[in-house]
Write an enzyme that holds these catalytic residues in place. Structure first.
Site, PDB file in Angstrom:
ATOM      1  NE  ARG A 312     -75.556 -20.848-109.804  1.00  0.00           N
ATOM      2  CZ  ARG A 312     -74.397 -20.410-110.283  1.00  0.00           C
ATOM      3  NH1 ARG A 312     -74.020 -20.767-111.503  1.00  0.00           N
ATOM      4  NH2 ARG A 312     -73.630 -19.628-109.561  1.00  0.00           N
ATOM      5  CE1 TYR A 452     -82.860 -20.299-102.620  1.00  0.00           C
ATOM      6  CE2 TYR A 452     -82.346 -20.598-100.308  1.00  0.00           C
ATOM      7  CZ  TYR A 452     -83.150 -20.850-101.387  1.00  0.00           C
ATOM      8  OH  TYR A 452     -84.246 -21.654-101.226  1.00  0.00           O
ATOM      9  CD  GLU A 453     -77.477 -22.559-103.713  1.00  0.00           C
ATOM     10  OE1 GLU A 453     -76.359 -22.554-104.242  1.00  0.00           O
ATOM     11  OE2 GLU A 453     -77.676 -22.966-102.564  1.00  0.00           O
ATOM     12  N   GLY A 454     -76.509 -17.900-106.171  1.00  0.00           N
ATOM     13  CA  GLY A 454     -76.155 -16.973-107.249  1.00  0.00           C
ATOM     14  C   GLY A 454     -77.340 -16.094-107.560  1.00  0.00           C
TER      15      GLY A 454
END
Length: 631
Positions: A312, A452-454
């Site tokens: 993140r 992406y990545e949350g």
């Protein structure tokens, strides 16, 4: 008149040759290392027998690789994309050779411990490197970027046996790594994961399932790919409590690290995407593939979060990197493009940088980029402090700051990356909309970063749902207290008062919103979650504003150093501003800081109003009403 027309025609010819423009902001990096982070004689460097000049030399070498090797491949890689056939993925031309340069020069292990073959440099050096790579070739950066996060997870969670086999090859770049979370039926909600891991008699597991959206899950850059896969074992608890993490190699190595036999791992396809086309996004099939447990059984999320949190921050850095290239490209174009003229000009046309709207947009981009970069490094330096501090309270404070800033940095940097790349394209006008100059590629590439990545909405929920309440609000309180103490001390600095007043109004907005949210019934999750995105944005604006206050403070001090006190300080500052010997860099810092505190941070008013208006307006809107116009 002839000269003006000739210049106009020549500028058009130059414009037709312009692609993406990027030069590493090494002067900015020097400011951050020396002045902002104050690393001179700091134990972060002295414990490693390093000096700031050593770091700058390393960054200069990295900049050469990025500017000379990666940047020329960016547009070409986007045009060509990855090629998929019979389970194999071929990266665009030049990528394999570029990756060889990257790996052989030791860049993969820049922050990894020496015992695994790394250089053990400060964590922030990897942040600078990631930014440079993201600026010059975001797609390329995903191959080593995911590997770095896999290294972190293995180093901190895996058994010594797995570390000895896998880390040296990952650190050298001979092997790359991935993270496998998402499945067709589950994205963020990993409790729905169905991939199974059945135990074998030899201590390994047989992994069966399908994972989607796996970045760099298959490619031809490295000789092996190490997948970290979330799966559940037979009779495991329901939900995320039953998930474990497994290391699954594409090719199973022997204990000495030499490659043995192919594992039952297959890439089924790669996605056709809007952007980052030179990195493959894969569908991965595991059919009784052999894997090994990483960490404890049923503690997969704990181990995976090491990787996810690193990822993140990495995505936030991608946002800064691509925004920097968008800014530099737009700046270059605005100096070359002749269109319209300033009121008193005698030319047939002037460079568009003379126009106020262009200048405002450029200052907006730069004030955002520089401010977020500083905030990112404040989080990054905490990793180094955790490694070196013996005081448990200091360690905990650093851990708290990382936890607090991670969702903020991931979200704010990537939201602004979309805004900045779009603004840069707007400055190019029609030349930005066509593919010739690479601006529309930056817009397309940036668009994935809030996803992406949350997704950024998930990051906002993490901030308001988890970080807001940890230890009864300790994470929030510590940061607010830090800012408050800084303001109380800074009020004794006459020349800073102007900027403090600009900042304090928004700081009050943030504190008011914190108090407002704390008064909401904690069981009313729908109402609290309604404020998540607005709260993250108001917090981010203030955090970046606090960073700018520190930049201004430092710059004012540097001005005073250049002019020893002989009379009133205000006279010295004015003398500096009028001096031909002045350092334009510190002047620009003060002006950009004032721009941010005047033109950007005021958005806290909008987000405060959204929070105070409560979520009833959209929470009470029925599902049927969303479709009322079509019935």
């Amino acid at each position: 008149m002839y000269w003006s027309w000739t210049r106009y025609c020549n500028s058009i010819r130059k414009i037709l040759l312009i692609m993406q423009v990027y030069k590493t902001p090494l002067r900015e990096y020097k400011f951050l290392l020396e002045d902002f982070l104050k690393l001179k004689d700091n134990k972060i460097l002295t414990n490693r027998s390093l000096e700031i000049d050593d770091l700058l030399m390393i960054l200069k070498e990295a900049s050469k690789m990025c500017e000379e090797t990666l940047l020329p491949l960016n547009v070409m890689g986007d045009n060509e994309g990855c090629f998929f056939e019979n389970g194999k993925v071929i990266a665009p031309k030049g990528f394999k050779e570029a990756y060889k340069v990257f790996a052989e020069n030791g860049w993969q292990g820049i922050k990894v411990k020496e015992q695994y073959g790394g250089q053990e440099l400060p964590y922030i050096m990897n942040m600078f490197l990631d930014e440079m790579i993201s600026s010059t070739n975001m797609s390329f950066g995903l191959y080593p970027g995911l590997t770095a996060n896999a290294i972190d997870a293995i180093e901190k969670s895996a058994s010594d046996e797995l570390k000895q086999i896998y880390l040296p090859h990952l650190v050298s770049g001979k092997w790359t790594g991935t993270m496998n979370l998402t499945e067709p039926q589950c994205g963020t909600d990993l409790s729905l994961s169905k991939t199974m891991a059945k135990p074998n008699q030899d201590g390994s597991y047989s992994i069966t399932g399908t994972k989607i959206f796996i970045t760099c899950g298959e490619h031809d850059l490295s000789e092996n790919i190490i997948h970290l896969v979330l799966a559940r074992t037979p009779n495991s608890p329901d939900g995320i409590k039953g998930i474990s993490l497994f290391l699954v190699p594409k090719i199973i190595p022997k204990n000495d690290g030499t490659l043995d036999k192919k594992n039952n791992v297959q890439c089924g396809s790669i996605e056709k995407k809007m952007g980052i086309k030179a990195s493959p996004t894969c569908v991965m099939h595991y059919e009784d593939a052999k894997g090994w447990l990483v960490g404890e059984l049923y503690k997969g999320m704990k181990a995976m979060f090491i990787m996810m949190n690193g990822a993140r921050l990495f995505v936030g850095i991608q946002g800064i990197g691509i925004s920097e290239t968008a800014y530099q490209s737009a700046l270059h174009y605005s100096k070359e493009r002749l269109q319209g003229k300033s009121p008193n000009s005698k030319n047939i046309a002037d460079p568009i940088i003379v126009h106020p709207e262009i200048r405002k947009n450029l200052m907006f981009m730069k004030s955002i980029n520089d401010g977020i970069r500083g905030l990112m490094l404040q989080a990054g330096i905490c990793f180094d402090k955790i490694d070196l501090d013996k005081d448990e309270n200091e360690k905990r404070a650093s851990e708290n700051l990382i936890a607090l800033l991670t969702p903020i940095l991931k979200s704010f940097a990537t939201d602004k990356a979309m805004e900045i790349t779009n603004n840069a394209l707007q400055i190019y006008g029609g030349h930005g909309y066509i593919t010739d100059h690479g601006m529309e590629q930056l817009v397309r590439d940036a668009r994935i970063t809030p996803i992406y990545e949350g997704t950024n909405g998930i990051q906002a929920l993490d901030l308001i749902g988890r970080k807001f309440n940890i230890h009864e609000g300790l994470l929030i309180n510590e940061y607010i207290d830090e800012i408050t103490q800084y303001l109380n001390t800074a009020k004794n600095t006459d020349n800073l008062n102007k900027y403090l007043k600009l900042f304090e109004d928004s700081f009050i907005d943030l504190k008011d919103c914190i108090d407002f949210i704390r008064k909401i019934d904690s069981t009313n999750e729908i109402e609290i979650n309604s404020h998540a995105v607005d709260f993250l944005n108001i917090f981010a604006l203030v955090a970046v504003g606090y960073t700018w206050l520190q930049f201004i403070d430092i710059s004012l001090d540097k001005i005073k150093e250049n002019f020893p006190p002989t009379s009133q300080v205000k006279y010295q500052i004015r003398k500096f501003f009028n001096s031909k010997k002045k350092d334009e860099y510190y002047l620009s810092k003060i002006q950009l800081g004032e721009f941010y505190l005047t033109k950007v941070i005021y958005e806290t008013k909008k987000f405060k109003n959204n929070i105070y208006s409560t979520g009833k307006l959209y929470n009470s809107f029925s599902d049927q009403n969303f479709e009322s116009s079509t019935q």
